[in-house]
Design an enzyme around this catalytic site. Structure first.
Site, mmCIF file in Angstrom:
data_model
loop_
_atom_site.group_PDB
_atom_site.id
_atom_site.type_symbol
_atom_site.label_atom_id
_atom_site.label_comp_id
_atom_site.label_asym_id
_atom_site.label_seq_id
_atom_site.Cartn_x
_atom_site.Cartn_y
_atom_site.Cartn_z
ATOM 1 C CG ASP A 1 -2.664 108.910 -6.903
ATOM 2 O OD1 ASP A 1 -1.849 109.661 -6.356
ATOM 3 O OD2 ASP A 1 -2.368 108.215 -7.891
ATOM 4 C CG ASP B 1 0.044 106.923 -2.321
ATOM 5 O OD1 ASP B 1 -0.977 106.391 -2.796
ATOM 6 O OD2 ASP B 1 1.047 107.195 -2.999
ATOM 7 C CG ASP C 1 11.331 110.006 -5.361
ATOM 8 O OD1 ASP C 1 10.681 110.596 -4.468
ATOM 9 O OD2 ASP C 1 10.833 109.742 -6.474
HETATM 10 P P1 ATP Z 1 2.582 111.159 -9.312
HETATM 11 O O1 ATP Z 1 1.890 112.436 -8.998
HETATM 12 O O2 ATP Z 1 3.111 111.113 -10.718
HETATM 13 O O3 ATP Z 1 1.828 109.940 -8.900
HETATM 14 P P2 ATP Z 1 4.155 110.544 -7.019
HETATM 15 O O4 ATP Z 1 5.275 111.278 -6.361
HETATM 16 O O5 ATP Z 1 2.901 110.385 -6.262
HETATM 17 O O6 ATP Z 1 3.916 111.243 -8.410
HETATM 18 P P3 ATP Z 1 4.201 107.691 -7.149
HETATM 19 O O7 ATP Z 1 4.857 106.818 -8.183
HETATM 20 O O8 ATP Z 1 2.736 107.675 -7.017
HETATM 21 O O9 ATP Z 1 4.730 109.161 -7.456
HETATM 22 O O10 ATP Z 1 4.903 107.350 -5.761
HETATM 23 C C1 ATP Z 1 4.386 107.747 -4.507
HETATM 24 C C2 ATP Z 1 5.530 108.111 -3.562
HETATM 25 O O11 ATP Z 1 6.406 107.016 -3.398
HETATM 26 C C3 ATP Z 1 6.420 109.261 -4.038
HETATM 27 O O12 ATP Z 1 5.889 110.519 -3.708
HETATM 28 C C4 ATP Z 1 7.717 108.981 -3.321
HETATM 29 O O13 ATP Z 1 7.656 109.416 -1.979
HETATM 30 C C5 ATP Z 1 7.758 107.465 -3.310
HETATM 31 N N1 ATP Z 1 8.490 106.937 -4.475
HETATM 32 C C6 ATP Z 1 8.002 106.644 -5.698
HETATM 33 N N2 ATP Z 1 8.937 106.171 -6.518
HETATM 34 C C7 ATP Z 1 10.084 106.150 -5.790
HETATM 35 C C8 ATP Z 1 11.421 105.738 -6.068
HETATM 36 N N3 ATP Z 1 11.764 105.283 -7.263
HETATM 37 N N4 ATP Z 1 12.330 105.845 -5.062
HETATM 38 C C9 ATP Z 1 11.989 106.314 -3.843
HETATM 39 N N5 ATP Z 1 10.754 106.702 -3.537
HETATM 40 C C10 ATP Z 1 9.800 106.632 -4.477
HETATM 41 MG MG MG Z 2 1.174 109.168 -6.915
#
Ligand code: ATP
Ligand code: MG
Length: 389
Positions: free
Chosen positions: A53, A55, A124
């Site tokens: 996805d 963002d 993070d």
């Molecule tokens: P996935 O591929 O599993 O979706 P993701 O990194 O995209 O992994 P998301 O939960 O979709 O994870 O979160 C999107 C973004 O938001 C992350 O890439 C990170 O930059 C930020 N993020 C998510 N969770 C946290 C957290 N607990 N603390 C700080 N930043 C976070």
């Molecule tokens: Mg994600």
């Protein structure tokens, strides 16, 4: 320090970026706002993986975003962000936010607007803190994540101890990225995880459950749960499973997860979340029932169902909270295994019962038959019967 990497330095093919995400960014930029692709999708593109996805982060406020897109809904009460909807997907658009305060308090509010740098710094891991600007195909890096992505190195933004205490879910996310991308973890983060792991119990159970479920579906469930166990997090999250992993002569749970991973990686088949949860619980449940049977407890499905509820409750306590609906379906999947597989002195009758979601019980049998070929001939007639049903 801000660093900008041009097309010559990175390998992100603009054709590989989702068209609707590009459209959203272009419209925001045309309206005079700053807007970038951010987070997981930039990381995945840099690592050569197709993002799940996309963002977008922008200087536009939620109301301004809504003014630009017809197909746009504002969600979230604590921090409002926009969902721009397309036929088959949602692009999440959020306004740049400022960071966490540098205290070890659990973050309960993070709803201040900020600038691109602050928004990158509150994220993070460095590999998750990068922006991609499609208008000039540059990667914008405030956190030295670009080099880390290249080196396949997982580094926490800020001080790991502080960041894990603020939001312990980050420790699970560390294990998730380590497992998914086979990254080297920075030693300070590893030490901080060992120090802070008990704090995981301070996080919201629903968020933890969501991360676990996502990983069960990811194609990397086996390395994820193994590393969760090695890091000592599993012991806190699911003590029953942790004890099983330490004591079982043969760890069937990990074998089943490996099978599920192979299916998820090579085909578009997705096992239902309940079926995947059943891989964690069934080996323990089956052993429990076998012990009862050996003790001479009479065998009937009603009794087995009661035991299923009991084992599920015990399995996920004391921390995780599984929605009632999932518990009910999971209990059905577990119980049904004793209906659809031959039992001592009880032949199987192939007749589809009027039970909602019964197909999931057959799916679980299928998953286990990929591990245990003796179950194949038992699964076949059920599969046929379901097709006719
Ligand atoms: P996935 O591929 O599993 O979706 P993701 O990194 O995209 O992994 P998301 O939960 O979709 O994870 O979160 C999107 C973004 O938001 C992350 O890439 C990170 O930059 C930020 N993020 C998510 N969770 C946290 C957290 N607990 N603390 C700080 N930043 C976070
Ligand atoms: Mg994600």
């Amino acid at each position: 320090m801000k660093q900008v990497y041009t097309k010559e330095n990175h390998n992100i093919p603009i054709e590989g970026v989702d068209r609707d995400a590009l459209y959203v960014i272009r419209k925001l930029q045309q309206a005079g706002h700053t807007a970038y692709l951010v987070g997981g999708s930039v990381r995945d593109l840099l690592m050569g993986v197709t993002p799940k996805d996309y963002d977008v982060s922008t200087s536009a406020r939620p109301e301004e975003i809504r003014g630009i897109f017809k197909n746009c809904y504002i969600i979230g009460r604590r921090f409002r962000l926009a969902h721009v909807r397309f036929d088959d997907k949602i692009i999440e658009v959020s306004t740049f936010r400022s960071g966490d305060p540098q205290t070890e308090d659990l973050i309960l509010r993070d709803n201040e607007f900020g600038n691109p740098e602050e928004d990158a710094l509150r994220r993070d891991f460095t590999i998750n803190g990068l922006y991609f600007d499609p208008s000039n195909e540059t990667v914008i890096d405030y956190v030295e994540g670009f080099e880390d992505a290249k080196k396949r190195f997982l580094r926490v933004i800020g001080t790991p101890h502080v960041r894990f205490k603020q939001d312990p879910v980050r420790m699970i996310r560390l294990v998730k990225f380590q497992a998914r991308f086979n990254l080297d973890v920075c030693p300070q983060a590893h030490l901080a995880l060992l120090d802070c792991r008990a704090e995981i119990l301070k996080s919201a159970p629903a968020r933890v459950l969501e991360e676990l479920l996502r990983m069960l579906e990811s194609g990397f469930a086996n390395p994820f749960f193994k590393q969760l166990s090695d890091a000592g997090l599993l012991q806190h999250l699911i003590p029953t499973l942790s004890a099983y992993c330490e004591l079982a002569e043969k760890n069937i749970v990990f074998d089943l997860l490996d099978i599920a991973d192979k299916v998820h990686k090579k085909s578009s088949t997705r096992f239902d979340r309940t079926v995947l949860l059943a891989t964690l619980v069934f080996p323990i449940f089956e052993r429990h029932i076998q012990i009862l049977q050996k003790e001479g407890t009479s065998f009937h499905l009603g009794r087995i169902e009661n035991e299923a509820y009991f084992i599920i409750e015990e399995f996920f306590s004391p921390f995780l909270e599984i929605p009632k609906r999932i518990v009910g379906t999971l209990a059905m999947v577990l119980t049904s295994q004793f209906r659809i597989r031959p039992q001592p002195s009880k032949p199987v009758r192939i007749k589809i019962p009027r039970i909602p979601d019964f197909n999931l019980a057959v799916d679980f049998l299928y998953l286990e038959s990929l591990y245990n070929p003796l179950l194949k001939s038992i699964h076949e007639p059920w599969k046929k019967a379901l097709k006719k049903y």
